[in-house]
Design an enzyme around this catalytic site. Structure first.
Site, short mmCIF file in Angstrom:
data_model
loop_
_atom_site.label_atom_id
_atom_site.label_comp_id
_atom_site.label_asym_id
_atom_site.label_seq_id
_atom_site.Cartn_x
_atom_site.Cartn_y
_atom_site.Cartn_z
N HIS A 1 0.70 -1.33 -0.01
CA HIS A 1 -0.08 -0.05 0.12
C HIS A 1 0.95 1.43 -0.01
CE1 HIS A 1 -0.30 -0.54 4.66
NE2 HIS A 1 0.86 0.04 4.34
N HIS A 9 10.77 -3.01 1.98
CA HIS A 9 11.06 -1.56 1.56
C HIS A 9 11.94 -0.96 3.01
CE1 HIS A 9 7.18 -1.52 3.32
NE2 HIS A 9 6.91 -0.33 3.49
N HIS A 66 -0.20 5.38 9.60
CA HIS A 66 1.31 5.75 9.20
C HIS A 66 1.39 7.12 9.93
CE1 HIS A 66 0.60 3.01 6.12
NE2 HIS A 66 1.77 2.81 5.91
N GLU A 98 6.01 -4.83 7.93
CA GLU A 98 4.59 -5.07 7.74
C GLU A 98 4.23 -6.24 7.09
OE1 GLU A 98 4.58 -0.10 6.41
OE2 GLU A 98 3.70 -1.63 4.83
#
Lengths: 147, 293
Positions: free
Chosen positions: B12, B193, B59, B240
């Site tokens: 996402h 990431h 976030h 995540e």
């Protein structure tokens, strides 16, 4: 007994744990305030005055003024919070992440298009990958800045 | 009885939302990524659920450092897209399913998972980008969505095993709901990431693809992988991926392993779609659709 923190030996990485969170509380809450358009405007109009409204350390304020995200992280900042400063200045997440490597925007973007940074040599401190302390700053932009 | 029909997994990335909102999906940089979701958009139309249970991470949007719940379930009637610093995304508001959400909260807390019940919050790209990837740009999302936020920002974050077990508990909760509803469970975020520091931009294709293989074939084994492996191998934000284990734990083929429950049926799972792409901004993008059969 000491807490288990196996993440301390990863090069170029600061994990945001409860210690960092405590250290960076006001810095990160300042970042949260930039989710309101009127606060972004006030901050951009006079960054120093806006920062002075927050009980942050002088070092933290200077890191924000310099947009030195590595320094801000070391002082307790979290990248998801700090990203809101970049957004306020109209910077993309990629520009912000790239700025922490010392590479120019073009160099960083080219690295990502070529498949990203390699994991080889970048798992543990003491190896010889490009994220290791002995290879900082990376890229042309960083070398110019350090001359 | 409500039933979980399928699980969807996708990264996402905020830049994906920006690419959609600014009409850049056909640009050379983005076109290969969006091509990977063409099947998925058609699949969504053909397999429209009654409710989506959407596991994502906030976030620094709804939850500041004032309060950080490990697991938070949205029980409100609606959730507005948040202003993350660029203004809110121009996407439909998210309509919740307060009755099913409250039922799940009640059941899952009784199964010893501490959920925070959230009656008011805004949702960020973690929730809206997966909806955009799977549904395109409609005037309204196709069905109600229950937001389920997991803390993967401030350590310690929940383990893969805990997430997997939580998925099993969510499944039991859904199956104890009286109405006949088709529920999809989505696990979002993740893949290689690293957004911070001199190691920013790390991509580990081997790790990501091995994760996908094992998530499909050996989710119980994958659940036992410790955090540090995700962080070391896939970047500081690669952790995540534990959220995908929540969705996986809710599928039929692992139901027989549910703690303190007796298997009523041992189903099996079919892979409908698998996709992997590098890069999107700073990250690899992974995507999977699994159906119960």
């Amino acid at each position: 007994m000491a807490l288990d923190k196996p993440y301390k030996d990863i090069p170029g990485t600061i994990i945001f744990d409860a210690d960092q969170s405590r250290k960076g509380y006001h810095l990160n809450q300042f970042c949260m305030s930039l989710m309101k358009a009127e606060n972004r405007e006030r901050f951009k109009r006079d960054q120093r005055a806006y920062l002075d409204e927050w009980p942050m350390s002088e070092e933290q304020k200077q890191a924000v003024l310099d947009m030195d995200l590595n320094r801000a992280m070391a002082l307790g900042g979290n990248i998801y919070f700090l990203a809101k400063i970049g957004a306020t200045h109209g910077k993309s997440f990629q520009q912000m992440a790239g700025s922490m490597t010392g590479m120019s925007e073009e160099e960083y973007r080219a690295m990502m298009l070529a498949g990203g940074r390699s994991i080889e040599g970048n798992r543990h401190l003491g190896e010889d990958g490009d994220a290791q302390p002995q290879h900082q700053p990376q890229g042309q932009a960083g070398r110019k800045a350090s001359v | 009885m409500a039933k979980i029909t399928a699980s969807v997994y996708t990264s996402h990335v905020p830049a994906i939302g920006a690419a959609i909102d600014l009409g850049k999906t056909q640009e050379p940089y983005w076109q290969p990524l969006f091509k990977g979701y063409e099947f998925s958009k058609q699949w969504m139309k053909d397999n429209k659920p009654d409710v989506i249970f959407l596991v994502y991470n906030d976030h620094a949007t709804a939850f500041s450092l004032d309060m950080i719940p490990t697991f938070a379930i949205g029980t409100a009637a609606q959730f507005l897209p948040a202003d993350e610093g660029f203004g809110p995304r121009p996407v439909p508001k998210v309509i919740g399913h307060p009755d099913l959400a409250s039922h799940i909260a009640h059941s899952v807390i009784q199964q010893d998972f501490d959920l925070t019940i959230v009656n008011k919050m805004e949702v960020d790209h973690g929730l809206t980008v997966p909806l955009s990837l799977m549904c395109g740009q409609p005037d309204a999302w196709p069905c109600p969505v229950i937001p389920f936020a997991v803390n993967v920002v401030q350590y310690p974050v929940p383990s893969g095993q805990r997430c997997f077990n939580l998925g099993k508990a969510i499944r039991k909760a859904v199956e104890s709901y009286d109405q006949d509803l088709k529920v999809q469970i989505w696990g979002t975020g993740g893949m290689s990431h690293q957004l911070q520091g001199p190691r920013a931009g790390l991509i580990n294709k081997e790790f990501d693809n091995a994760f996908l293989d094992r998530l499909i074939a050996d989710p119980q084994g994958q659940a036992s992988v410790p955090h540090i492996d995700y962080v070391r191998e896939a970047g500081s934000e690669g952790v995540e991926l534990v959220m995908w284990l929540i969705a996986r734990g809710a599928m039929d083929d692992v139901a027989g392993n549910a703690a303190n429950s007796i298997a009523t049926h041992a189903g099996s799972v079919r892979v409908r779609h698998r996709f992997y792409h590098v890069p999107a901004s700073n990250t690899a993008v992974g995507h999977l659709i699994l159906e119960n059969i």
